[in-house]
Scaffold this active site. Structure first.
Site, PDB file in Angstrom:
ATOM      1  N   GLU A   1      43.222 -17.577  62.539  1.00  0.00           N
ATOM      2  CA  GLU A   1      42.923 -17.242  64.540  1.00  0.00           C
ATOM      3  C   GLU A   1      41.069 -17.221  64.947  1.00  0.00           C
ATOM      4  O   GLU A   1      40.503 -16.609  65.278  1.00  0.00           O
ATOM      5  CB  GLU A   1      43.161 -15.707  64.176  1.00  0.00           C
TER       6      GLU A   1
ATOM      7  N   HIS B   1      48.542  -9.118  65.786  1.00  0.00           N
ATOM      8  CA  HIS B   1      47.111  -9.203  66.458  1.00  0.00           C
ATOM      9  C   HIS B   1      46.927  -8.591  67.395  1.00  0.00           C
ATOM     10  O   HIS B   1      46.679  -8.347  68.876  1.00  0.00           O
ATOM     11  CB  HIS B   1      46.249 -10.325  67.315  1.00  0.00           C
TER      12      HIS B   1
ATOM     13  N   ARG C   1      39.382  -9.105  60.461  1.00  0.00           N
ATOM     14  CA  ARG C   1      39.248 -10.781  60.645  1.00  0.00           C
ATOM     15  C   ARG C   1      40.153 -11.346  59.710  1.00  0.00           C
ATOM     16  O   ARG C   1      39.915 -11.264  58.024  1.00  0.00           O
ATOM     17  CB  ARG C   1      38.438 -11.527  61.137  1.00  0.00           C
TER      18      ARG C   1
HETATM   19  P1  NAI Z   1      32.270  -1.512  62.973  1.00  0.00           P
HETATM   20  O1  NAI Z   1      31.073  -2.173  63.931  1.00  0.00           O
HETATM   21  O2  NAI Z   1      31.799   0.130  63.700  1.00  0.00           O
HETATM   22  O3  NAI Z   1      31.885  -1.459  61.746  1.00  0.00           O
HETATM   23  C1  NAI Z   1      31.551  -2.402  60.367  1.00  0.00           C
HETATM   24  C2  NAI Z   1      31.121  -1.515  59.877  1.00  0.00           C
HETATM   25  O4  NAI Z   1      31.074  -2.693  58.497  1.00  0.00           O
HETATM   26  C3  NAI Z   1      29.853  -1.081  59.527  1.00  0.00           C
HETATM   27  O5  NAI Z   1      29.640  -0.097  59.118  1.00  0.00           O
HETATM   28  C4  NAI Z   1      28.403  -2.321  58.791  1.00  0.00           C
HETATM   29  O6  NAI Z   1      28.156  -1.976  58.102  1.00  0.00           O
HETATM   30  C5  NAI Z   1      29.972  -2.773  57.891  1.00  0.00           C
HETATM   31  N1  NAI Z   1      30.015  -4.059  57.785  1.00  0.00           N
HETATM   32  C6  NAI Z   1      29.415  -5.201  57.314  1.00  0.00           C
HETATM   33  N2  NAI Z   1      29.279  -5.772  56.472  1.00  0.00           N
HETATM   34  C7  NAI Z   1      29.877  -5.162  56.003  1.00  0.00           C
HETATM   35  C8  NAI Z   1      30.527  -6.322  54.670  1.00  0.00           C
HETATM   36  N3  NAI Z   1      30.518  -7.763  54.244  1.00  0.00           N
HETATM   37  N4  NAI Z   1      31.407  -5.277  53.860  1.00  0.00           N
HETATM   38  C9  NAI Z   1      32.140  -3.752  54.090  1.00  0.00           C
HETATM   39  N5  NAI Z   1      31.072  -3.156  55.369  1.00  0.00           N
HETATM   40  C10 NAI Z   1      30.492  -4.093  55.835  1.00  0.00           C
HETATM   41  O7  NAI Z   1      33.186  -2.211  64.112  1.00  0.00           O
HETATM   42  P2  NAI Z   1      34.683  -1.389  63.949  1.00  0.00           P
HETATM   43  O8  NAI Z   1      34.586  -1.169  65.213  1.00  0.00           O
HETATM   44  O9  NAI Z   1      35.346  -0.775  62.990  1.00  0.00           O
HETATM   45  O10 NAI Z   1      35.262  -3.009  63.889  1.00  0.00           O
HETATM   46  C11 NAI Z   1      35.764  -3.332  61.899  1.00  0.00           C
HETATM   47  C12 NAI Z   1      36.174  -4.885  62.980  1.00  0.00           C
HETATM   48  O11 NAI Z   1      37.926  -4.305  63.181  1.00  0.00           O
HETATM   49  C13 NAI Z   1      35.420  -5.789  63.597  1.00  0.00           C
HETATM   50  O12 NAI Z   1      34.604  -6.137  63.032  1.00  0.00           O
HETATM   51  C14 NAI Z   1      36.804  -5.933  64.698  1.00  0.00           C
HETATM   52  O13 NAI Z   1      37.262  -7.909  63.894  1.00  0.00           O
HETATM   53  C15 NAI Z   1      37.843  -6.040  64.195  1.00  0.00           C
HETATM   54  N6  NAI Z   1      38.792  -5.097  64.878  1.00  0.00           N
HETATM   55  C16 NAI Z   1      40.219  -5.627  64.788  1.00  0.00           C
HETATM   56  C17 NAI Z   1      40.885  -5.295  66.298  1.00  0.00           C
HETATM   57  C18 NAI Z   1      42.531  -5.334  66.261  1.00  0.00           C
HETATM   58  O14 NAI Z   1      43.293  -5.526  66.922  1.00  0.00           O
HETATM   59  N7  NAI Z   1      42.794  -6.720  64.887  1.00  0.00           N
HETATM   60  C19 NAI Z   1      40.553  -3.993  66.890  1.00  0.00           C
HETATM   61  C20 NAI Z   1      38.743  -3.994  67.243  1.00  0.00           C
HETATM   62  C21 NAI Z   1      38.308  -4.747  65.734  1.00  0.00           C
END
Ligand code: NAI
Length: 333
Positions: free
Chosen positions: A260, A299, A231
């Site tokens: 965004e 994005h 993000r």
């Molecule tokens: P997830 O929930 O599986 O993993 C997120 C990880 O980040 C968790 O292990 C959590 O403990 C950790 N975390 C939480 N706060 C943190 C911090 N302050 N510093 C470091 N680590 C922290 O999420 P997932 O599915 O891996 O997605 C990650 C991000 O990717 C989402 O939040 C979303 O915003 C973004 N995303 C972007 C997409 C795109 O098209 N550009 C598509 C899908 C997701």
């Protein structure tokens, strides 16, 4: 069962019809509030997207409703309390694009490390000189993954394939994962100091706002790359522009930008209801576009044929769970 799908596109209608047999399926292009519901008020299941607000008024009209199946990860458009009161179950699509985003992350890394965007630009103009296009190997380099969740883990797996060293920062470390995926946890500052490539994969919230900022960006290695497919608000754009201008950073690969804020989840970008011109404006206006060593994608890290199909596959599986009375992990209420 009578199942009504709202906000559906033609290809989705075709895909669902082929796979979901033995039910009365109704497909509507509009949102739930754009329809008077007269013809579909006897539906037992409805499938919606985020622009369909499933509230008390809607639920009041649909007396036969057993379940709401949203084709999104988020479900704040559905009144869960009201659904519970009426014994209407709610299902979502928890994961659909972990590998998809991880692959896009490497598309950005390799484009920067091998100067692909600049090379492409040159050859399309008939210039085949490779002066100034010397790249670097990613083998033996260190990638620092911030957020070792679903996507971060895929990034680590791919990085292992490239024989990179992998560091990770996550407030909830998992020792078994660390061993299995051959990486090492470190503090955020240590990760920034020791990584050749830093890649963001954590959620954006109040706590993670400007996680990369003017203070800690200075800790990064000279010439390091910053990749953001998570993000925009995770990175202070002013600090990033400064670090790129001064040559502190060697480049940035950005699928997301700070302005965004209006995007809650990726699938929102697919809807005709999304104000696309806003995204175009912010991309056009952005100073970052002027850097040769910055690659910006609109994005789209989630946007692959397979990921889009997976959203529908999970939706169909959710519906089958309901019709076949099976336990389903995607239940949210
Ligand atoms: P997830 O929930 O599986 O993993 C997120 C990880 O980040 C968790 O292990 C959590 O403990 C950790 N975390 C939480 N706060 C943190 C911090 N302050 N510093 C470091 N680590 C922290 O999420 P997932 O599915 O891996 O997605 C990650 C991000 O990717 C989402 O939040 C979303 O915003 C973004 N995303 C972007 C997409 C795109 O098209 N550009 C598509 C899908 C997701």
């Amino acid at each position: 069962m009578k199942i009504t799908f709202f906000e559906i596109k033609d290809w989705e209608k075709e895909y669902i019809t082929k796979r979901l047999k033995g039910h009365k399926l109704v497909f509507l292009k509009e949102t739930i509030s754009e329809n008077d519901l007269a013809a579909v008020k006897d539906s037992e299941i409805i499938s919606v997207f985020i622009y369909s607000k499933v509230d008390k008024i809607v639920l009041e009209k649909m007396k036969n409703l057993k379940a709401v199946v949203t084709r999104s990860t988020g479900y704040d458009h559905i009144d869960l309390k009201e659904c519970k009161k009426r014994k209407v179950k709610v299902y979502n699509v928890p994961n659909y694009g972990q590998n998809t985003v991880a692959e896009h992350t490497f598309a950005l890394i390799l484009s920067l490390s091998r100067r692909i965007n600049r090379a492409y630009d040159r050859t399309t103009r008939g210039n085949f000189s490779f002066d100034d296009l010397e790249g670097f190997d990613i083998k033996d380099k260190t990638i620092g993954i911030i957020g070792m969740g679903s996507i971060g883990r895929h990034v680590a797996r791919i990085a292992n394939g490239f024989e990179m060293k992998v560091l990770a920062y996550d407030p909830y470390p998992n020792k078994i994962l660390e061993k299995d995926l051959n990486f090492r946890y470190s503090s955020l500052n240590e990760l920034l100091k020791n990584s050749d490539i830093v890649s963001l994969h954590c959620p954006y919230d109040k706590k993670s706002h400007h996680l990369i900022n003017s203070k800690n960006i200075t800790l990064m290695k000279k010439g390091a790359l910053l990749i953001n497919t998570a993000r925009g608000g995770l990175v202070d754009t002013t600090a990033l522009v400064k670090a790129l201008s001064s040559g502190k950073l060697g480049g940035a690969g950005l699928d997301v930008l700070e302005e965004e804020g209006l995007i809650k989840e990726e699938a929102q970008l697919l809807s005709s209801k999304f104000p696309r011109e806003k995204l175009e404006n912010l991309l056009e206006d952005h100073l970052l576009l002027t850097f040769e060593n910055v690659i910006i994608t609109p994005h789209m890290a989630f946007y692959s044929e397979e990921a889009l199909r997976r959203i529908l596959d999970i939706t169909i599986r959710n519906i089958e769970c309901i019709t076949e009375n099976k336990v389903c992990e995607a239940i949210v209420g």
